[in-house]
Scaffold this motif. Structure first.
Motif, PDB file in Angstrom:
ATOM      1  N   SER A 126       3.767 -41.489  70.034  1.00 54.66           N
ATOM      2  CA  SER A 126       2.835 -41.006  69.008  1.00 54.66           C
ATOM      3  C   SER A 126       2.974 -41.767  67.694  1.00 54.66           C
ATOM      4  O   SER A 126       2.440 -41.342  66.673  1.00 54.66           O
ATOM      5  CB  SER A 126       3.084 -39.514  68.752  1.00 54.66           C
ATOM      6  N   ILE A 127       3.667 -42.902  67.689  1.00 53.63           N
ATOM      7  CA  ILE A 127       3.924 -43.642  66.455  1.00 53.63           C
ATOM      8  C   ILE A 127       3.284 -45.025  66.522  1.00 53.63           C
ATOM      9  O   ILE A 127       3.434 -45.741  67.510  1.00 53.63           O
ATOM     10  CB  ILE A 127       5.438 -43.796  66.208  1.00 53.63           C
ATOM     11  N   TYR A 128       2.575 -45.403  65.460  1.00 50.99           N
ATOM     12  CA  TYR A 128       2.144 -46.788  65.321  1.00 50.99           C
ATOM     13  C   TYR A 128       2.659 -47.320  63.995  1.00 50.99           C
ATOM     14  O   TYR A 128       2.629 -46.635  62.972  1.00 50.99           O
ATOM     15  CB  TYR A 128       0.627 -46.938  65.450  1.00 50.99           C
ATOM     16  N   SER A 129       3.162 -48.553  64.027  1.00 53.14           N
ATOM     17  CA  SER A 129       3.817 -49.142  62.859  1.00 53.14           C
ATOM     18  C   SER A 129       3.144 -50.457  62.508  1.00 53.14           C
ATOM     19  O   SER A 129       3.200 -51.428  63.262  1.00 53.14           O
ATOM     20  CB  SER A 129       5.300 -49.396  63.164  1.00 53.14           C
ATOM     21  N   ILE A 130       2.504 -50.471  61.359  1.00 50.68           N
ATOM     22  CA  ILE A 130       1.825 -51.679  60.881  1.00 50.68           C
ATOM     23  C   ILE A 130       1.633 -51.548  59.377  1.00 50.68           C
ATOM     24  O   ILE A 130       1.399 -50.442  58.867  1.00 50.68           O
ATOM     25  CB  ILE A 130       0.463 -51.878  61.592  1.00 50.68           C
ATOM     26  N   ASN A 131       1.752 -52.654  58.664  1.00 46.85           N
ATOM     27  CA  ASN A 131       1.449 -52.659  57.238  1.00 46.85           C
ATOM     28  C   ASN A 131      -0.066 -52.730  57.082  1.00 46.85           C
ATOM     29  O   ASN A 131      -0.680 -53.769  57.303  1.00 46.85           O
ATOM     30  CB  ASN A 131       2.122 -53.863  56.572  1.00 46.85           C
ATOM     31  N   GLU A 132      -0.668 -51.612  56.705  1.00 44.03           N
ATOM     32  CA  GLU A 132      -2.134 -51.540  56.633  1.00 44.03           C
ATOM     33  C   GLU A 132      -2.684 -52.074  55.316  1.00 44.03           C
ATOM     34  O   GLU A 132      -3.895 -52.119  55.132  1.00 44.03           O
ATOM     35  CB  GLU A 132      -2.590 -50.100  56.833  1.00 44.03           C
ATOM     36  N   GLY A 133      -1.804 -52.518  54.411  1.00 38.63           N
ATOM     37  CA  GLY A 133      -2.277 -53.034  53.126  1.00 38.63           C
ATOM     38  C   GLY A 133      -3.327 -54.123  53.266  1.00 38.63           C
ATOM     39  O   GLY A 133      -4.405 -54.041  52.651  1.00 38.63           O
ATOM     40  N   PRO A 134      -3.068 -55.163  54.077  1.00 41.42           N
ATOM     41  CA  PRO A 134      -4.059 -56.236  54.233  1.00 41.42           C
ATOM     42  C   PRO A 134      -4.991 -56.026  55.415  1.00 41.42           C
ATOM     43  O   PRO A 134      -5.462 -56.989  56.028  1.00 41.42           O
ATOM     44  CB  PRO A 134      -3.178 -57.469  54.448  1.00 41.42           C
ATOM     45  N   SER A 135      -5.283 -54.787  55.773  1.00 46.61           N
ATOM     46  CA  SER A 135      -6.046 -54.522  56.994  1.00 46.61           C
ATOM     47  C   SER A 135      -7.436 -55.145  56.978  1.00 46.61           C
ATOM     48  O   SER A 135      -8.010 -55.416  58.040  1.00 46.61           O
ATOM     49  CB  SER A 135      -6.166 -53.006  57.229  1.00 46.61           C
ATOM     50  N   GLN A 136      -7.999 -55.393  55.775  1.00 47.36           N
ATOM     51  CA  GLN A 136      -9.319 -56.018  55.724  1.00 47.36           C
ATOM     52  C   GLN A 136      -9.278 -57.448  56.237  1.00 47.36           C
ATOM     53  O   GLN A 136     -10.326 -58.035  56.551  1.00 47.36           O
ATOM     54  CB  GLN A 136      -9.877 -55.991  54.282  1.00 47.36           C
ATOM     55  N   LEU A 137      -8.070 -58.025  56.361  1.00 48.95           N
ATOM     56  CA  LEU A 137      -7.913 -59.387  56.854  1.00 48.95           C
ATOM     57  C   LEU A 137      -7.635 -59.443  58.352  1.00 48.95           C
ATOM     58  O   LEU A 137      -7.602 -60.522  58.928  1.00 48.95           O
ATOM     59  CB  LEU A 137      -6.778 -60.096  56.102  1.00 48.95           C
ATOM     60  N   PHE A 138      -7.427 -58.288  58.981  1.00 51.28           N
ATOM     61  CA  PHE A 138      -7.079 -58.260  60.400  1.00 51.28           C
ATOM     62  C   PHE A 138      -8.303 -58.583  61.261  1.00 51.28           C
ATOM     63  O   PHE A 138      -9.452 -58.355  60.866  1.00 51.28           O
ATOM     64  CB  PHE A 138      -6.547 -56.888  60.813  1.00 51.28           C
ATOM     65  N   ASP A 139      -8.035 -59.071  62.465  1.00 52.08           N
ATOM     66  CA  ASP A 139      -9.106 -59.246  63.449  1.00 52.08           C
ATOM     67  C   ASP A 139      -9.755 -57.897  63.758  1.00 52.08           C
ATOM     68  O   ASP A 139      -9.137 -56.836  63.607  1.00 52.08           O
ATOM     69  CB  ASP A 139      -8.541 -59.828  64.748  1.00 52.08           C
ATOM     70  N   ASP A 140     -10.996 -57.956  64.229  1.00 44.32           N
ATOM     71  CA  ASP A 140     -11.720 -56.726  64.545  1.00 44.32           C
ATOM     72  C   ASP A 140     -10.956 -55.856  65.538  1.00 44.32           C
ATOM     73  O   ASP A 140     -10.917 -54.631  65.411  1.00 44.32           O
ATOM     74  CB  ASP A 140     -13.099 -57.056  65.123  1.00 44.32           C
ATOM     75  N   GLY A 141     -10.343 -56.494  66.537  1.00 39.24           N
ATOM     76  CA  GLY A 141      -9.637 -55.729  67.556  1.00 39.24           C
ATOM     77  C   GLY A 141      -8.472 -54.931  66.991  1.00 39.24           C
ATOM     78  O   GLY A 141      -8.232 -53.786  67.399  1.00 39.24           O
ATOM     79  N   VAL A 142      -7.743 -55.525  66.047  1.00 44.22           N
ATOM     80  CA  VAL A 142      -6.617 -54.820  65.435  1.00 44.22           C
ATOM     81  C   VAL A 142      -7.124 -53.656  64.601  1.00 44.22           C
ATOM     82  O   VAL A 142      -6.593 -52.542  64.668  1.00 44.22           O
ATOM     83  CB  VAL A 142      -5.770 -55.790  64.574  1.00 44.22           C
ATOM     84  N   ARG A 143      -8.182 -53.900  63.819  1.00 51.24           N
ATOM     85  CA  ARG A 143      -8.742 -52.818  62.997  1.00 51.24           C
ATOM     86  C   ARG A 143      -9.256 -51.682  63.875  1.00 51.24           C
ATOM     87  O   ARG A 143      -9.060 -50.503  63.553  1.00 51.24           O
ATOM     88  CB  ARG A 143      -9.857 -53.353  62.104  1.00 51.24           C
ATOM     89  N   GLN A 144      -9.886 -52.023  64.972  1.00 54.91           N
ATOM     90  CA  GLN A 144     -10.410 -50.984  65.862  1.00 54.91           C
ATOM     91  C   GLN A 144      -9.282 -50.201  66.521  1.00 54.91           C
ATOM     92  O   GLN A 144      -9.397 -48.986  66.718  1.00 54.91           O
ATOM     93  CB  GLN A 144     -11.311 -51.622  66.923  1.00 54.91           C
ATOM     94  N   TYR A 145      -8.189 -50.893  66.842  1.00 56.82           N
ATOM     95  CA  TYR A 145      -7.063 -50.167  67.442  1.00 56.82           C
ATOM     96  C   TYR A 145      -6.427 -49.224  66.429  1.00 56.82           C
ATOM     97  O   TYR A 145      -6.068 -48.087  66.767  1.00 56.82           O
ATOM     98  CB  TYR A 145      -6.010 -51.134  67.986  1.00 56.82           C
ATOM     99  N   ILE A 146      -6.302 -49.657  65.187  1.00 53.14           N
ATOM    100  CA  ILE A 146      -5.764 -48.773  64.146  1.00 53.14           C
ATOM    101  C   ILE A 146      -6.641 -47.541  64.001  1.00 53.14           C
ATOM    102  O   ILE A 146      -6.152 -46.407  63.887  1.00 53.14           O
ATOM    103  CB  ILE A 146      -5.651 -49.518  62.803  1.00 53.14           C
ATOM    104  N   GLN A 147      -7.951 -47.742  64.008  1.00 56.01           N
ATOM    105  CA  GLN A 147      -8.865 -46.611  63.912  1.00 56.01           C
ATOM    106  C   GLN A 147      -8.699 -45.693  65.118  1.00 56.01           C
ATOM    107  O   GLN A 147      -8.722 -44.456  64.985  1.00 56.01           O
ATOM    108  CB  GLN A 147     -10.315 -47.115  63.828  1.00 56.01           C
ATOM    109  N   HIS A 148      -8.511 -46.272  66.301  1.00 58.39           N
ATOM    110  CA  HIS A 148      -8.262 -45.478  67.509  1.00 58.39           C
ATOM    111  C   HIS A 148      -7.007 -44.623  67.333  1.00 58.39           C
ATOM    112  O   HIS A 148      -7.006 -43.437  67.702  1.00 58.39           O
ATOM    113  CB  HIS A 148      -8.115 -46.407  68.711  1.00 58.39           C
ATOM    114  N   CYS A 149      -5.946 -45.204  66.774  1.00 57.90           N
ATOM    115  CA  CYS A 149      -4.706 -44.452  66.553  1.00 57.90           C
ATOM    116  C   CYS A 149      -4.950 -43.261  65.635  1.00 57.90           C
ATOM    117  O   CYS A 149      -4.430 -42.157  65.863  1.00 57.90           O
ATOM    118  CB  CYS A 149      -3.636 -45.367  65.949  1.00 57.90           C
ATOM    119  N   LYS A 150      -5.755 -43.476  64.599  1.00 57.09           N
ATOM    120  CA  LYS A 150      -6.055 -42.387  63.669  1.00 57.09           C
ATOM    121  C   LYS A 150      -6.891 -41.301  64.335  1.00 57.09           C
ATOM    122  O   LYS A 150      -6.661 -40.100  64.116  1.00 57.09           O
ATOM    123  CB  LYS A 150      -6.774 -42.944  62.442  1.00 57.09           C
ATOM    124  N   GLU A 151      -7.840 -41.715  65.144  1.00 58.90           N
ATOM    125  CA  GLU A 151      -8.671 -40.731  65.844  1.00 58.90           C
ATOM    126  C   GLU A 151      -7.843 -39.907  66.830  1.00 58.90           C
ATOM    127  O   GLU A 151      -8.147 -38.734  67.064  1.00 58.90           O
ATOM    128  CB  GLU A 151      -9.810 -41.449  66.574  1.00 58.90           C
TER     129      GLU A 151
END
Length: 341
Positions: free
Chosen positions: A211-236
Motif C-alpha cells: 500500500s506504499i508508493y515512494s516518489i518525490n512528486e515535486g517535479p512531477s510535471q516533468l515526468f513521463d505521462d506513464g509515471v504521472r498516470q501511475y501516480i494518479q492510479h496510486c492516489k485513486e
C-alpha cells in the motif's frame, strides 16, 4: 526455586557465525567473500558510532567541497568513504573499489585480490543533520582479469547479474546489515552492548503487493505521462505516499511492508539520477532475492544493464512484483518509439 532452564538464554546467531555456516553456498567457498562481508560489517560498526555522536563532536554539515557527482560532500560522507576503503584494504581480499565519492577506480595495491567492491559509503547523507535514517549500499563482483595484475575497467563494468554478493547497512532507530549471496536475503541487527550483529530477519521476503508508493512528486510535471498516470492510479487506490529522501530507508521499509519506489527520468536528468553500479544493482539484487522486481521503468531488468562508465545513472523502479507490473503497464502503454536511454 529459580527455574535454571530460563537462565542463560541464547542471544542469537552472530553475523560471523552465520557467514561461516553459509559459506558452502558460495560457489568459490575459499573464505574470501566471508572476509569481505566481515570487513564491511566492521566498517559499518565504526560508521554507526560516528553517526550516533555526530551532533556532539561537530561531524554534521558540509566539508565545503563537491564530489564527482557535483553533490556537496558532508563530513560523514568523507569519513565513511575513508573507513570502508581502509577496512577493505586491510582485509586483503579486494583489489579495487568504485565509490560514489571518488572519480576513478581505487586501486588497493593488492594485485592478488579476487574481488571488486562498488559502494555508496553513505547514502542520504543530507539527512544527517536532521536525524533521519541513512545507509550504505555495496556490491561485490569477482574480478575477470588475471590475478597478479592491476584491476581493469572490465573488472568493474559488469552487469548486476554478475554480482556475487550485495547488501546495505541502515543506520536508524537500530543499525542493520542486510545482504545476499544469491541464496535469499538475511538481515542482522547490531547490538552495541555486545558489539555484534545478530540475525534478526532470516530469509527476508517482500509481499507481492503493498500500500506504499515512494516518489518525490515535486517535479512531477516533468515526468513521463506513464509515471504521472501511475501516480494518479496510486492516489485513486488510496495508497499511502511515503518518501524520506534516503534510498536505503525508503527501500528497506517498502521491502518489509510491500511497496514501490520510483526515481524516473526527467528532461533535466534523461538517464535518471541514481547510480547503476553502486546503488541500483545492489538493491535490485536484494529485491529479486526477496521476491520483488527492479527495472528501468521501460521493461528492462536493472540486472541486465551493461554499464559503460563508473558513475552511470539509470531510471529506477523497484518493489513488490504486482505493483511493479502495474507501474510498467502505465509506463509502457504511453511510451513513444524513441530508444530507451
Amino acid at each position: 526455586m529459580v527455574d535454571k532452564s530460563k537462565l542463560g538464554q541464547p542471544v542469537g546467531t552472530t553475523l560471523d557465525r552465520f557467514i561461516k555456516n553459509k559459506q558452502d553456498e558460495f560457489s568459490f567457498a575459499t573464505g574470501e567473500l566471508s572476509q569481505i562481508l566481515r570487513d564491511i560489517g566492521l566498517a559499518g560498526k565504526i560508521i554507526n558510532r560516528e553517526i550516533s555522536r555526530a551532533g556532539l563532536v561537530d561531524l554534521g554539515g558540509s566539508v565545503g567541497e563537491q564530489n564527482i557527482q557535483g553533490e556537496n560532500q558532508q563530513k560523514l560522507d568523507v569519513i565513511a568513504n575513508i573507513r570502508f576503503k581502509r577496512a577493505l584494504r586491510n582485509g586483503g581480499e579486494v583489489c579495487a573499489i568504485v565509490s560514489e565519492e571518488d572519480d576513478g577506480i581505487i586501486d588497493l595495491n593488492n594485485p592478488h585480490g579476487r574481488y571488486i567492491v562498488a559502494i555508496d559509503p553513505l547514502d542520504g547523507s543530507s539527512n544527517i543533520d536532521v536525524n533521519v535514517s541513512i545507509g550504505t549500499i555495496f556490491s561485490v563482483y569477482r574480478r575477470l582479469s588475471p590475478v597478479g595484475g592491476p584491476a581493469l575497467r572490465e573488472d568493474v563494468l559488469q552487469k548486476g547479474d554478475d554480482q556475487v554478493a550485495a547488501g546495505y547497512l541502515l543506520y536508524g532507530s537500530s543499525t542493520m546489515l542486510v545482504y545476499s549471496t544469491g541464496h535469499g536475503v538475511n538481515g542482522f541487527t547490531y547490538d552495541p552492548s555486545l558489539g555484534e550483529f545478530f540475525l534478526s530477519h532470516p530469509n527476508m521476503k517482500t509481499p507481492t503487493t503493498g500500500s506504499i508508493y515512494s516518489i518525490n512528486e515535486g517535479p512531477s510535471q516533468l515526468f513521463d505521462d506513464g509515471v504521472r498516470q501511475y501516480i494518479q492510479h496510486c492516489k485513486e487506490q488510496q495508497l499511502t505516499a511515503r518518501y524520506i529522501g534516503s534510498l536505503v530507508g525508503d527501500f528497506h521499509r517498502n521491502m518489509l511492508k510491500g511497496g514501490i519506489y520510483i526515481y524516473p527520468a526527467t528532461p533535466k536528468a534523461p538517464n535518471g539520477k541514481l547510480r547503476l553500479l553502486y546503488e541500483c544493482n545492489a538493491l535490485a539484487y536484494i529485491i529479486e532475492q526477496a521476491g520483488g522486481k527492479a527495472t528501468n521503468g521501460k521493461g528492462t531488468r536493472i540486472l541486465d544493464l551493461l554499464p559503460n562508465e563508473l558513475h552511470q545513472r539509470t531510471p529506477f523502479f523497484i518493489g513488490s512484483s504486482e505493483m511493479m507490473e502495474m507501474a510498467e503497464s502505465f509506463n509502457l502503454a504511453t511510451a513513444d518509439t524513441s530508444p530507451v536511454v
